[in-house]
Design a protein around this motif. Sequence first.
Motif, PDB file in Angstrom:
ATOM      1  N   THR A  69      78.216 -29.743 -19.015  1.00 55.95           N
ATOM      2  CA  THR A  69      78.575 -29.491 -18.030  1.00 55.95           C
ATOM      3  C   THR A  69      80.510 -29.432 -17.959  1.00 55.95           C
ATOM      4  O   THR A  69      81.291 -28.814 -17.265  1.00 55.95           O
ATOM      5  CB  THR A  69      78.590 -30.661 -17.638  1.00 55.95           C
ATOM      6  OG1 THR A  69      78.808 -31.669 -19.021  1.00 55.95           O
ATOM      7  CG2 THR A  69      76.702 -31.290 -17.927  1.00 55.95           C
ATOM      8  N   SER A  70      81.244 -29.219 -19.416  1.00 54.42           N
ATOM      9  CA  SER A  70      82.129 -29.559 -19.202  1.00 54.42           C
ATOM     10  C   SER A  70      83.193 -28.007 -19.044  1.00 54.42           C
ATOM     11  O   SER A  70      83.949 -27.771 -17.905  1.00 54.42           O
ATOM     12  CB  SER A  70      83.499 -30.396 -20.596  1.00 54.42           C
ATOM     13  OG  SER A  70      82.847 -30.059 -21.942  1.00 54.42           O
ATOM     14  N   LEU A  71      82.323 -27.167 -20.309  1.00 57.77           N
ATOM     15  CA  LEU A  71      82.817 -25.721 -19.749  1.00 57.77           C
ATOM     16  C   LEU A  71      82.100 -25.301 -18.820  1.00 57.77           C
ATOM     17  O   LEU A  71      82.878 -24.169 -18.376  1.00 57.77           O
ATOM     18  CB  LEU A  71      81.804 -25.085 -20.956  1.00 57.77           C
ATOM     19  CG  LEU A  71      82.000 -23.829 -21.685  1.00 57.77           C
ATOM     20  CD1 LEU A  71      83.739 -23.453 -21.577  1.00 57.77           C
ATOM     21  CD2 LEU A  71      81.565 -23.234 -23.042  1.00 57.77           C
ATOM     22  N   ASN A  72      80.875 -26.164 -18.325  1.00 55.43           N
ATOM     23  CA  ASN A  72      80.651 -25.024 -16.894  1.00 55.43           C
ATOM     24  C   ASN A  72      81.750 -25.325 -15.598  1.00 55.43           C
ATOM     25  O   ASN A  72      82.057 -24.768 -14.718  1.00 55.43           O
ATOM     26  CB  ASN A  72      79.701 -25.687 -16.570  1.00 55.43           C
ATOM     27  CG  ASN A  72      78.678 -25.370 -15.946  1.00 55.43           C
ATOM     28  OD1 ASN A  72      79.036 -23.221 -15.021  1.00 55.43           O
ATOM     29  ND2 ASN A  72      78.015 -25.595 -14.844  1.00 55.43           N
ATOM     30  N   LEU A  73      82.715 -26.570 -15.988  1.00 58.69           N
ATOM     31  CA  LEU A  73      83.291 -25.877 -14.654  1.00 58.69           C
ATOM     32  C   LEU A  73      84.749 -25.336 -15.244  1.00 58.69           C
ATOM     33  O   LEU A  73      84.575 -24.834 -13.592  1.00 58.69           O
ATOM     34  CB  LEU A  73      84.180 -27.631 -14.933  1.00 58.69           C
ATOM     35  CG  LEU A  73      85.702 -28.345 -14.418  1.00 58.69           C
ATOM     36  CD1 LEU A  73      84.925 -28.843 -12.795  1.00 58.69           C
ATOM     37  CD2 LEU A  73      85.944 -29.454 -14.932  1.00 58.69           C
ATOM     38  N   VAL A  74      84.597 -24.875 -15.795  1.00 55.02           N
ATOM     39  CA  VAL A  74      86.132 -23.404 -15.929  1.00 55.02           C
ATOM     40  C   VAL A  74      84.972 -22.580 -16.218  1.00 55.02           C
ATOM     41  O   VAL A  74      85.861 -21.319 -15.114  1.00 55.02           O
ATOM     42  CB  VAL A  74      86.369 -23.597 -17.824  1.00 55.02           C
ATOM     43  CG1 VAL A  74      87.044 -22.629 -17.574  1.00 55.02           C
ATOM     44  CG2 VAL A  74      87.239 -24.306 -17.585  1.00 55.02           C
ATOM     45  N   ASN A  75      83.945 -22.150 -16.669  1.00 57.09           N
ATOM     46  CA  ASN A  75      83.218 -21.162 -16.782  1.00 57.09           C
ATOM     47  C   ASN A  75      82.577 -20.762 -15.496  1.00 57.09           C
ATOM     48  O   ASN A  75      81.889 -19.656 -15.321  1.00 57.09           O
ATOM     49  CB  ASN A  75      82.705 -20.516 -18.232  1.00 57.09           C
ATOM     50  CG  ASN A  75      83.081 -20.350 -19.089  1.00 57.09           C
ATOM     51  OD1 ASN A  75      84.293 -20.575 -19.944  1.00 57.09           O
ATOM     52  ND2 ASN A  75      83.051 -19.320 -20.048  1.00 57.09           N
ATOM     53  N   GLY A  76      81.854 -21.797 -14.925  1.00 55.48           N
ATOM     54  CA  GLY A  76      80.728 -21.589 -14.234  1.00 55.48           C
ATOM     55  C   GLY A  76      81.647 -22.147 -12.566  1.00 55.48           C
ATOM     56  O   GLY A  76      82.189 -20.942 -12.101  1.00 55.48           O
ATOM     57  N   TYR A  77      82.269 -23.042 -12.195  1.00 53.29           N
ATOM     58  CA  TYR A  77      82.915 -23.901 -10.596  1.00 53.29           C
ATOM     59  C   TYR A  77      84.039 -22.449 -10.568  1.00 53.29           C
ATOM     60  O   TYR A  77      84.394 -22.467  -9.968  1.00 53.29           O
ATOM     61  CB  TYR A  77      83.289 -24.670 -11.447  1.00 53.29           C
ATOM     62  CG  TYR A  77      81.507 -25.417 -10.497  1.00 53.29           C
ATOM     63  CD1 TYR A  77      80.942 -25.805  -9.473  1.00 53.29           C
ATOM     64  CD2 TYR A  77      81.029 -26.655 -11.613  1.00 53.29           C
ATOM     65  CE1 TYR A  77      80.225 -26.230  -9.951  1.00 53.29           C
ATOM     66  CE2 TYR A  77      80.043 -27.246 -12.134  1.00 53.29           C
ATOM     67  CZ  TYR A  77      79.202 -27.262 -10.285  1.00 53.29           C
ATOM     68  OH  TYR A  77      78.628 -27.794 -10.427  1.00 53.29           O
ATOM     69  N   MET A  78      84.585 -22.353 -11.883  1.00 55.61           N
ATOM     70  CA  MET A  78      86.514 -22.128 -11.659  1.00 55.61           C
ATOM     71  C   MET A  78      86.070 -20.084 -11.847  1.00 55.61           C
ATOM     72  O   MET A  78      87.062 -19.790 -11.445  1.00 55.61           O
ATOM     73  CB  MET A  78      87.666 -22.300 -12.611  1.00 55.61           C
ATOM     74  CG  MET A  78      88.205 -22.650 -12.267  1.00 55.61           C
ATOM     75  SD  MET A  78      89.575 -23.195 -12.909  1.00 55.61           S
ATOM     76  CE  MET A  78      89.619 -23.017 -15.034  1.00 55.61           C
ATOM     77  N   GLY A  79      84.921 -19.670 -12.378  1.00 54.00           N
ATOM     78  CA  GLY A  79      84.853 -18.431 -12.136  1.00 54.00           C
ATOM     79  C   GLY A  79      85.447 -17.873 -13.844  1.00 54.00           C
ATOM     80  O   GLY A  79      86.232 -16.438 -13.662  1.00 54.00           O
TER      81      GLY A  79
END
Length: 358
Positions: A45-55
């Motif tokens: 979930t923490s990595l998804n913040l950068v790689n997912g939500y922020m692109g």
Amino acid sequence: MQKYTFNALLAVGALVLVFLAQSGHMDLYIQSVIMLMGMNIILATSLNLVNGYMGEFSCGHAGFMCVGAYVSSVITVIFFTKDRVFGPPLLDPSLAMWFFPAAILIGGVAAALVGLIVALPSFKTRGDYLAIITLAVNYMVISAIENIDIIGGPRGFSGMKRVMNSMQDTIDIPWMLIWVLLGTAFSVWILRRFVASTYGKGIIAICQDEVAAEIMSVNTNKMKLIAFMLSSGVAGIAGGLFAHAYGYVNPQSFNILKSTECMVMVYLGGMGSMSGAVLAAVLFTLLIEALRFGIPALDGIMHTIGLLPDSYEISQVWKWVIIPLVLILLMQFRPEGILGNKELSDVFPRLRRFYTFK
């Protein structure tokens, strides 16, 4: 009251797990799998913040986990255990259960500060430079720790089990399982709150079109710095829990393979989906544990034709063949991941009565 039903069910489930562990109906192996599952949820979930939500594309997430693991471990060992390097404890070991959350959070803050140092030069560039820089930082963190002899260097650092034992000597309950459950709930909650906030909307806008977001008065540099620091800090919390759950930490536990595991979970669940990251972390942990015991039929074939020595199982040799193969198949047949950028409440609308991402 329906909107609190989902949270109540999670709380009841956590209490049931603690009760089963305390009563002896859950062995240590199952407890360790559940704890690993919780730590993987935090990382995904923490990595998804950068790689997912922020692109953006960060591929050195394990480096921040390493910082949190070592900082929190050194703090608890210095304050609550007798160590041959640091000497007698600074505080009574019976106080460890009260100060343990603070030590984990301090490790998270240290990881967030390292994330800030990484983000300041990285976000002034464009393209894939963040991936290169985070990968380099991952190696730099490992190399730096391996050259600090006072914390074990390449031998690793231990003593955290004594901290957990002092907690159990004070009150005999499964402390580590409790801390992992609480850490997982806290991490997912704070990430959800962030993504649903004004800052989170700005991050999603940056992912869609950074230039358009700047025109609409979004402070893109500030938003990206905050998001990257939060992502790094939460990874540091996972590192602190990891170190105390196993009682030993080694720099090579946080190498590029660990960062790859984090990326596999993110892309398996779906970019920009918190529910997907949680689901992927659970499935990935179960896959890892299934491979740990090997696949008897394939083991027999490989041993028969001489491709594997008798002392090896397929899980030891082919772990990093099977997992990337799953990722390749996923990219071929469902590149958006399990949930894509949707939440469970979007896929199953009836869940909105009990759970919503907003």
